[in-house]
Design a protein around this motif. Sequence first.
Motif, short mmCIF file in Angstrom:
data_model
loop_
_atom_site.label_atom_id
_atom_site.label_comp_id
_atom_site.label_asym_id
_atom_site.label_seq_id
_atom_site.Cartn_x
_atom_site.Cartn_y
_atom_site.Cartn_z
N PRO A 1 4.37 -1.49 -6.38
CA PRO A 1 3.47 -0.13 -5.40
C PRO A 1 3.95 0.05 -4.15
CG PRO A 1 1.98 -0.68 -7.23
CD PRO A 1 3.15 -1.81 -7.10
N ALA A 2 3.78 -0.34 -3.29
CA ALA A 2 4.28 -0.81 -1.72
C ALA A 2 5.74 -0.08 -2.03
CB ALA A 2 4.64 -2.12 -1.15
N GLU A 3 6.69 -0.46 -2.93
CA GLU A 3 8.28 1.04 -2.72
C GLU A 3 7.74 2.45 -2.88
OE1 GLU A 3 12.20 0.49 -4.69
OE2 GLU A 3 10.81 -1.39 -5.12
N THR A 4 6.45 2.51 -4.10
CA THR A 4 6.19 3.32 -4.17
C THR A 4 5.92 4.31 -2.88
OG1 THR A 4 5.55 3.56 -6.30
CG2 THR A 4 4.65 4.95 -5.82
N LEU A 5 5.06 3.83 -2.31
CA LEU A 5 5.06 4.06 -0.67
C LEU A 5 5.02 5.10 -0.10
CD1 LEU A 5 1.39 5.28 0.68
CD2 LEU A 5 1.55 2.64 1.00
N ALA A 6 6.19 3.03 0.08
CA ALA A 6 6.70 3.66 1.06
C ALA A 6 8.28 4.47 0.97
CB ALA A 6 7.65 1.93 1.15
N ARG A 7 8.55 4.84 -0.14
CA ARG A 7 9.26 6.03 -1.05
C ARG A 7 9.08 7.23 -0.02
NH1 ARG A 7 12.95 4.71 -6.23
NH2 ARG A 7 14.05 3.17 -5.35
N PHE A 8 7.82 6.94 -0.75
CA PHE A 8 6.28 8.59 -0.37
C PHE A 8 6.97 8.86 1.31
CE2 PHE A 8 2.60 10.97 0.38
CZ PHE A 8 2.92 11.86 -0.12
N ARG A 9 6.46 7.24 1.67
CA ARG A 9 6.37 7.86 3.49
C ARG A 9 7.46 8.27 4.15
NH1 ARG A 9 3.48 2.27 4.27
NH2 ARG A 9 1.14 2.91 4.77
N GLY A 10 8.71 8.16 3.91
CA GLY A 10 10.21 8.34 4.00
C GLY A 10 10.19 9.99 3.41
N VAL A 11 9.51 10.51 3.28
CA VAL A 11 9.56 12.22 2.92
C VAL A 11 8.52 12.84 3.33
CG1 VAL A 11 11.38 11.91 0.67
CG2 VAL A 11 8.86 12.78 0.46
#
Length: 222
Positions: free
Chosen positions: A99-109
């Motif tokens: 989940p942390a990676e999912t959120l990090a990827r969203f923050r990246g866009v």
Amino acid sequence: MALFRDRNNAVPSGTTGRPTWAAVHAERAALAADLTGLTDEQWATPSLCPGLSVRDVLAHLTAGASLNPLRWFAGVVCCRFDFDKQVAMRLAEQLGATPAETLARFRGVVRSTTAPPLPKVAMLGEIVVHGEDIRRPLGIDHDYPIELVTQLATFYTSSDLMLVGKSRVAGLRLVATDGPFTTGVGPLVSGTTLAITMATTGRVEYCDHLTGAGVETLRARS
């Protein structure tokens, strides 16, 4: 994808301004902030999108902000024009291992202006509607600028191109209680502009926040 307007239909009243990338970016940033600190159990919460968790829907939003028209069309061809398959494929690409990676990827866009071949208002609709698909099951409230949700209510009730919105509210009179939006003729459906928008997009849960003789008709069409 072109957006067409039926010239025989009047433009609903309450239309204000034009959607901007700044508005899209602001709503993405607000959603990212709201999801900071969720537990693994919360990330697994079913969203308002059948079969998808809140984490899945966030990955879908990341995918939408990562696809330019060429990549979008290539995916459509790869999936043999099965659009549901294309959505599932792109979601899986952006889910990440945790989940942390999912959120990090969203923050990246968050500030991305990359998009499939859609009108800007559709990208604004993506983050607001799917943002509610995520927030509501988690019990998270979010205030939207009234002019923003008025734009979306106007868009979704006047078109069937992105999803069945115009047909869903046909023969009903929609009146917002918190803003200028009103459209249609027929049995009344009244409530907040957000509730009208979400019910128009098929989120039956929001019919519970609407009143009027036309609510049950709208509920049955969702």
